[in-house]
Design a protein around this motif. Structure first.
Motif, PDB file in Angstrom:
ATOM      1  N   SER A 237     -47.873 -60.914  -8.066  1.00  0.00           N
ATOM      2  CA  SER A 237     -47.371 -62.063  -8.849  1.00  0.00           C
ATOM      3  C   SER A 237     -48.476 -62.720  -9.682  1.00  0.00           C
ATOM      4  N   ILE A 238     -49.132 -61.939 -10.520  1.00  0.00           N
ATOM      5  CA  ILE A 238     -50.238 -62.435 -11.337  1.00  0.00           C
ATOM      6  C   ILE A 238     -49.711 -62.930 -12.685  1.00  0.00           C
ATOM      7  N   SER A 239     -50.068 -64.163 -13.021  1.00  0.00           N
ATOM      8  CA  SER A 239     -49.673 -64.753 -14.301  1.00  0.00           C
ATOM      9  C   SER A 239     -50.897 -65.375 -14.967  1.00  0.00           C
ATOM     10  N   PHE A 240     -51.187 -64.974 -16.193  1.00  0.00           N
ATOM     11  CA  PHE A 240     -52.260 -65.614 -16.949  1.00  0.00           C
ATOM     12  C   PHE A 240     -52.103 -65.285 -18.426  1.00  0.00           C
ATOM     13  N   GLU A 241     -52.892 -65.954 -19.246  1.00  0.00           N
ATOM     14  CA  GLU A 241     -52.864 -65.744 -20.693  1.00  0.00           C
ATOM     15  C   GLU A 241     -54.277 -65.493 -21.206  1.00  0.00           C
ATOM     16  N   LEU A 242     -54.353 -64.739 -22.298  1.00  0.00           N
ATOM     17  CA  LEU A 242     -55.626 -64.466 -22.949  1.00  0.00           C
ATOM     18  C   LEU A 242     -55.437 -64.679 -24.441  1.00  0.00           C
ATOM     19  N   ALA A 243     -56.209 -65.594 -25.014  1.00  0.00           N
ATOM     20  CA  ALA A 243     -56.104 -65.903 -26.433  1.00  0.00           C
ATOM     21  C   ALA A 243     -56.911 -64.903 -27.263  1.00  0.00           C
ATOM     22  N   PRO A 244     -56.649 -64.798 -28.559  1.00  0.00           N
ATOM     23  CA  PRO A 244     -57.480 -63.945 -29.410  1.00  0.00           C
ATOM     24  C   PRO A 244     -58.946 -64.353 -29.327  1.00  0.00           C
ATOM     25  N   ARG A 245     -59.832 -63.379 -29.207  1.00  0.00           N
ATOM     26  CA  ARG A 245     -61.282 -63.545 -29.120  1.00  0.00           C
ATOM     27  C   ARG A 245     -61.738 -64.233 -27.824  1.00  0.00           C
ATOM     28  N   GLU A 246     -60.837 -64.424 -26.889  1.00  0.00           N
ATOM     29  CA  GLU A 246     -61.236 -65.022 -25.618  1.00  0.00           C
ATOM     30  C   GLU A 246     -61.771 -63.936 -24.685  1.00  0.00           C
ATOM     31  N   ARG A 247     -62.661 -64.355 -23.784  1.00  0.00           N
ATOM     32  CA  ARG A 247     -63.265 -63.426 -22.827  1.00  0.00           C
ATOM     33  C   ARG A 247     -63.000 -63.949 -21.413  1.00  0.00           C
ATOM     34  N   ILE A 248     -62.416 -63.104 -20.585  1.00  0.00           N
ATOM     35  CA  ILE A 248     -62.138 -63.500 -19.210  1.00  0.00           C
ATOM     36  C   ILE A 248     -62.744 -62.473 -18.266  1.00  0.00           C
ATOM     37  N   GLY A 249     -63.366 -62.964 -17.200  1.00  0.00           N
ATOM     38  CA  GLY A 249     -63.912 -62.094 -16.179  1.00  0.00           C
ATOM     39  C   GLY A 249     -62.998 -62.063 -14.972  1.00  0.00           C
ATOM     40  N   VAL A 250     -62.791 -60.884 -14.408  1.00  0.00           N
ATOM     41  CA  VAL A 250     -61.997 -60.721 -13.189  1.00  0.00           C
ATOM     42  C   VAL A 250     -62.938 -60.204 -12.113  1.00  0.00           C
ATOM     43  N   VAL A 251     -63.132 -61.004 -11.056  1.00  0.00           N
ATOM     44  CA  VAL A 251     -64.116 -60.659 -10.030  1.00  0.00           C
ATOM     45  C   VAL A 251     -63.464 -60.610  -8.662  1.00  0.00           C
ATOM     46  N   GLY A 252     -64.141 -59.919  -7.748  1.00  0.00           N
ATOM     47  CA  GLY A 252     -63.662 -59.803  -6.382  1.00  0.00           C
ATOM     48  C   GLY A 252     -64.265 -58.577  -5.727  1.00  0.00           C
ATOM     49  N   GLU A 253     -64.072 -58.468  -4.426  1.00  0.00           N
ATOM     50  CA  GLU A 253     -64.577 -57.312  -3.698  1.00  0.00           C
ATOM     51  C   GLU A 253     -63.810 -56.054  -4.082  1.00  0.00           C
ATOM     52  N   SER A 254     -64.363 -54.904  -3.714  1.00  0.00           N
ATOM     53  CA  SER A 254     -63.638 -53.649  -3.870  1.00  0.00           C
ATOM     54  C   SER A 254     -62.356 -53.714  -3.042  1.00  0.00           C
ATOM     55  N   GLY A 255     -61.253 -53.297  -3.638  1.00  0.00           N
ATOM     56  CA  GLY A 255     -59.968 -53.362  -2.948  1.00  0.00           C
ATOM     57  C   GLY A 255     -59.180 -54.617  -3.224  1.00  0.00           C
ATOM     58  N   SER A 256     -59.699 -55.491  -4.091  1.00  0.00           N
ATOM     59  CA  SER A 256     -58.990 -56.743  -4.381  1.00  0.00           C
ATOM     60  C   SER A 256     -57.918 -56.578  -5.455  1.00  0.00           C
ATOM     61  N   GLY A 257     -57.875 -55.426  -6.131  1.00  0.00           N
ATOM     62  CA  GLY A 257     -56.829 -55.180  -7.128  1.00  0.00           C
ATOM     63  C   GLY A 257     -57.282 -55.339  -8.558  1.00  0.00           C
ATOM     64  N   LYS A 258     -58.571 -55.460  -8.809  1.00  0.00           N
ATOM     65  CA  LYS A 258     -59.080 -55.705 -10.161  1.00  0.00           C
ATOM     66  C   LYS A 258     -58.765 -54.546 -11.114  1.00  0.00           C
ATOM     67  N   SER A 259     -59.072 -53.341 -10.685  1.00  0.00           N
ATOM     68  CA  SER A 259     -58.848 -52.178 -11.557  1.00  0.00           C
ATOM     69  C   SER A 259     -57.364 -51.937 -11.793  1.00  0.00           C
ATOM     70  N   THR A 260     -56.555 -52.163 -10.767  1.00  0.00           N
ATOM     71  CA  THR A 260     -55.104 -52.028 -10.936  1.00  0.00           C
ATOM     72  C   THR A 260     -54.601 -53.014 -11.978  1.00  0.00           C
ATOM     73  N   LEU A 261     -55.103 -54.239 -11.944  1.00  0.00           N
ATOM     74  CA  LEU A 261     -54.716 -55.232 -12.941  1.00  0.00           C
ATOM     75  C   LEU A 261     -55.084 -54.754 -14.338  1.00  0.00           C
ATOM     76  N   GLY A 262     -56.284 -54.219 -14.506  1.00  0.00           N
ATOM     77  CA  GLY A 262     -56.698 -53.735 -15.812  1.00  0.00           C
ATOM     78  C   GLY A 262     -55.790 -52.640 -16.333  1.00  0.00           C
ATOM     79  N   ARG A 263     -55.398 -51.720 -15.482  1.00  0.00           N
ATOM     80  CA  ARG A 263     -54.517 -50.627 -15.900  1.00  0.00           C
ATOM     81  C   ARG A 263     -53.112 -51.136 -16.203  1.00  0.00           C
ATOM     82  N   LEU A 264     -52.662 -52.148 -15.484  1.00  0.00           N
ATOM     83  CA  LEU A 264     -51.354 -52.738 -15.784  1.00  0.00           C
ATOM     84  C   LEU A 264     -51.360 -53.413 -17.151  1.00  0.00           C
TER      85      LEU A 264
END
Length: 339
Positions: free
Chosen positions: A33-60
């Motif tokens: 249930s991830i909800s967020f927004e990214l504006a043009p030219r905005e930079r957001i970092g996604v951090v967490g331990e291995s297994g937290s779902g970061k790469s899955t989020l990127g592929r989604l």
């Protein structure tokens, strides 16, 4: 705020597992249930331990993995509504920079062929112009155009990573997902790549999602940060606020684990104990078994992501964790971010 370039709502991905022939399949939520927004030219970092779902989020976000539920919009178009032509246009405007450049590159193609491939596939330029632009892009990322004829195995890890960045930017995308893009590099090479990414962002109409477990790196590259734990975003806010006043115990522990070269700074925050426990995702706070601030309410009620003094945190005790992180990183990070 500008109209979002990228937007998600209740984005969810569950993977089914079966441990034996007669066993009932189980599911694990890699994104919950991830909800967020990214504006043009905005930079957001996604951090967490291995297994937290970061790469899955990127592929989604890039449509490389089909979600179990929820929605992703890019330029106002829902991924679910895209036709084949829409997907082709989307691929032209987005790119992925992967963690392992050696596996991401084709060992049988020259560097020039691989950087130029996007221009040729999308019919942006003829072969001669594509190679000319590829040579210029390699020069821009700090490589000699003479490397056009080399193969991936003939280059160092840092050089291959620059090739991946050149290939990702050759079509001038509006969105790039960097998935652990510098984690496999030596520290000195990391610093060079970080400086390169900052320079490229300043000169291009580019937004990006930078996925990493390294909090030393991400603070130099993003405007906002989202902290993930077992598929959920547990804290998000602008980079300075989250670093100076983290509202979630997990964020505090991650920041406290960042080493400092200053011997006068000591870590007084408790380290993270135990391992990720996916069994605790279905009820209560998933971090409760590792949290030094857990109370009875944490075991029975799942905390929602809510606003606390301009930041968002999914913690029942977020207001109580208002003081700055008195850790080994606090003073050094403030000095670095002020510089």
């Amino acid at each position: 705020m500008n109209t979002p370039l990228l937007q998600t709502r209740d984005l969810t991905k569950a993977y089914r597992h079966k441990t034996g022939f007669f066993a009932n399949p189980t599911s694990q939520l890699a994104a919950n249930s991830i909800s967020f927004e990214l504006a043009p030219r905005e930079r957001i970092g996604v951090v967490g331990e291995s297994g937290s779902g970061k790469s899955t989020l990127g592929r989604l976000l890039l449509g490389l993995t089909t979600p179990t539920g929820g929605d992703v919009w890019f330029d106002g178009v829902n991924h679910k509504d895209r036709s084949a032509r829409d997907w082709t246009a989307f691929r032209k405007r987005t790119a992925l920079v992967q963690q392992n450049p050696l596996s991401a590159l084709n060992p049988q193609m020259t560097i020039g062929e691989q950087v130029a491939e996007g221009l040729l596939v999308h019919h942006v330029a003829g072969r001669a112009e594509a190679y000319e632009r590829s040579a210029a892009m390699l020069e821009r990322v700090g490589l000699s155009s003479a490397m056009m004829t080399r193969y991936p195995h003939q280059m160092s890890g840092g050089q291959r990573q620059r090739v991946i960045i050149a290939r990702a930017l050759i079509l001038d995308p509006g969105l790039v997902v960097f998935d652990e893009a510098v984690s496999a590099l030596d520290v000195s090479v990391q610093a060079q790549v970080v400086a390169l990414l900052r320079s490229l962002w300043q000169e291009r109409d580019l937004a990006y999602v930078f996925i990493t477990h390294d909090l030393r790196i991400v603070r130099h590259l993003v405007d906002r940060i989202a902290v993930m734990y077992l598929g959920r975003i547990v804290e998000t806010g602008d980079i300075r606020s989250v670093y100076e006043q983290p509202r979630h115990p997990y964020t505090r522990a991650l920041l406290a684990s960042v080493p400092s070269m200053d011997p006068t700074i000591r870590n007084i925050e408790p380290p993270i104990k135990g391992e990720l426990d996916a069994a605790k995702v279905s009820y209560g706070c998933a971090f409760r078994s590792r949290c030094p601030y857990a109370i009875q309410r944490c075991a029975s009620e799942t905390p929602v992501l809510r606003t606390v003094d301009g930041q968002q945190a999914a913690c029942h005790r977020a207001e109580e964790l208002a003081r700055s992180v008195a850790s080994q990183t606090d003073v050094a990070q403030r000095k670095e971010m002020a510089s």
